[in-house]
Design a protein around this motif. Structure first.
Motif, PDB file in Angstrom:
ATOM      1  N   PRO A 141       0.816  -1.225   0.000  1.00  0.00           N
ATOM      2  CA  PRO A 141       0.000   0.000   0.000  1.00  0.00           C
ATOM      3  C   PRO A 141       0.848   1.274   0.000  1.00  0.00           C
ATOM      4  O   PRO A 141       0.445   2.289  -0.577  1.00  0.00           O
ATOM      5  CB  PRO A 141      -0.817  -0.139   1.287  1.00  0.00           C
ATOM      6  N   GLY A 194      -5.210  -2.578  -5.902  1.00  0.00           N
ATOM      7  CA  GLY A 194      -5.968  -1.791  -4.938  1.00  0.00           C
ATOM      8  C   GLY A 194      -7.079  -2.588  -4.283  1.00  0.00           C
ATOM      9  O   GLY A 194      -7.333  -2.457  -3.078  1.00  0.00           O
ATOM     10  N   ALA A 195      -7.739  -3.450  -5.061  1.00  0.00           N
ATOM     11  CA  ALA A 195      -8.826  -4.273  -4.510  1.00  0.00           C
ATOM     12  C   ALA A 195      -8.308  -5.228  -3.448  1.00  0.00           C
ATOM     13  O   ALA A 195      -8.961  -5.452  -2.417  1.00  0.00           O
ATOM     14  CB  ALA A 195      -9.515  -5.049  -5.630  1.00  0.00           C
ATOM     15  N   PHE A 199      -5.627  -4.757  -1.557  1.00  0.00           N
ATOM     16  CA  PHE A 199      -5.301  -3.967  -0.371  1.00  0.00           C
ATOM     17  C   PHE A 199      -6.571  -3.622   0.404  1.00  0.00           C
ATOM     18  O   PHE A 199      -6.575  -3.630   1.638  1.00  0.00           O
ATOM     19  CB  PHE A 199      -4.562  -2.695  -0.773  1.00  0.00           C
ATOM     20  N   ASP A 200      -7.651  -3.348  -0.312  1.00  0.00           N
ATOM     21  CA  ASP A 200      -8.922  -3.071   0.359  1.00  0.00           C
ATOM     22  C   ASP A 200      -9.418  -4.288   1.146  1.00  0.00           C
ATOM     23  O   ASP A 200     -10.173  -4.133   2.118  1.00  0.00           O
ATOM     24  CB  ASP A 200      -9.985  -2.660  -0.666  1.00  0.00           C
ATOM     25  N   ARG A 201      -9.011  -5.483   0.718  1.00  0.00           N
ATOM     26  CA  ARG A 201      -9.417  -6.712   1.408  1.00  0.00           C
ATOM     27  C   ARG A 201      -8.432  -7.113   2.505  1.00  0.00           C
ATOM     28  O   ARG A 201      -8.553  -8.195   3.072  1.00  0.00           O
ATOM     29  CB  ARG A 201      -9.578  -7.840   0.393  1.00  0.00           C
TER      30      ARG A 201
END
Length: 254
Positions: free
Chosen positions: A102, A213-214, A216-218
């Protein structure tokens, strides 16, 4: 980071429809295909296999009519390469890999001359099939498009990983990528593919950034990928991916 990547490889193979633990190795098998790029093994970090351990692993592949094949980060299991060579395995390929966190992720830069590339998530079998076909075309037929490939992509998306694609003007898939569900804090992004007619338009960077990014969101602390060629490496490095190590593919021919 080699330990994280190798631990992920173990956890990911355990997700296969059939997984086998033997002598410090885990082998993952999918009865829907005989592809050696789907059916392979990897060692546990720090594994020190004996000759009998390697023989048992080879037998597990042979009894299924499959080519004995492994993918692993040698620095995480230094004794494995020599043990495999002693049994007749040879190096198929060596893959440097890159890691993004991130803190290093850089979204693609867009301006008036380079508008944002719209990225979508497949929502039906036809779209998953289009992604499968685009990946097959992009990789020169390494894996032929199939109903099984389409189903694997859907499982990836529905099991906590991700599939993203860019739609071509005719409604098909211009390019795509997939990412395995995170495990042990990291996730593998693979299958970054752009059909030849649509290359040079920022598609690979767009789907890579969206999937990274997806994940990292998880909750993933990192995402890693292998690359082929200086051109693809530059795409990933512009997004914040950095070199962290090397993985080996080894196989035993009949």
């Amino acid at each position: 980071m080699d330990i994280n990547v190798q631990s992920f490889a173990v956890a990911n193979l355990r997700r296969r429809p059939h997984a086998l633990e033997t002598g410090g190795f885990v082998a993952g098998f999918d009865p829907a295909t005989s592809s050696p790029y789907i059916n392979y093994a990897t060692p546990h970090p720090g594994a020190r296999p004996t000759r009998d351990d390697v023989r048992a692993l080879v037998a597990a592949f042979r009894e299924r009519g499959l080519v004995p094949r492994l993918e692993f980060a040698p620095d995480a299991a230094p004794a494995v390469e020599a043990a495999l060579r002693d049994a007749g395995f040879t190096v198929e390929e060596t893959h440097p890999y890159l890691v993004c966190t991130p803190a290093t992720l850089i979204p693609p830069h867009r301006d008036g001359r380079h508008p944002a590339v719209p990225v979508e998530t497949p929502s039906c079998d036809e779209e998953y099939a289009a992604v499968d076909a685009a990946q097959a075309e992009s990789f020169g037929g390494l894996l032929a498009p199939s109903a099984e490939g389409t189903a694997r992509l859907r499982r990836t998306q529905e099991s906590g990983g991700g599939v993203r694609f860019v739609r071509a003007p005719d409604g098909s898939c211009a390019g795509a990528a997939a990412c395995s569900a995170p495990a042990v804090g990291t996730a593998e992004l693979a299958g970054v593919a752009t059909r030849p007619a649509y290359r040079g338009r920022g598609i690979a960077g767009a789907v890579t950034a969206a999937l990274t990014g997806a994940m990292f969101d998880r909750g993933a602390a990192s995402v890693w990928l292998e690359f082929s060629g200086a051109g693809s490496r530059r795409v990933y490095e512009r997004l914040g991916y950095r070199h962290h190590g090397t993985r080996l593919d080894m196989r035993l021919e009949a």
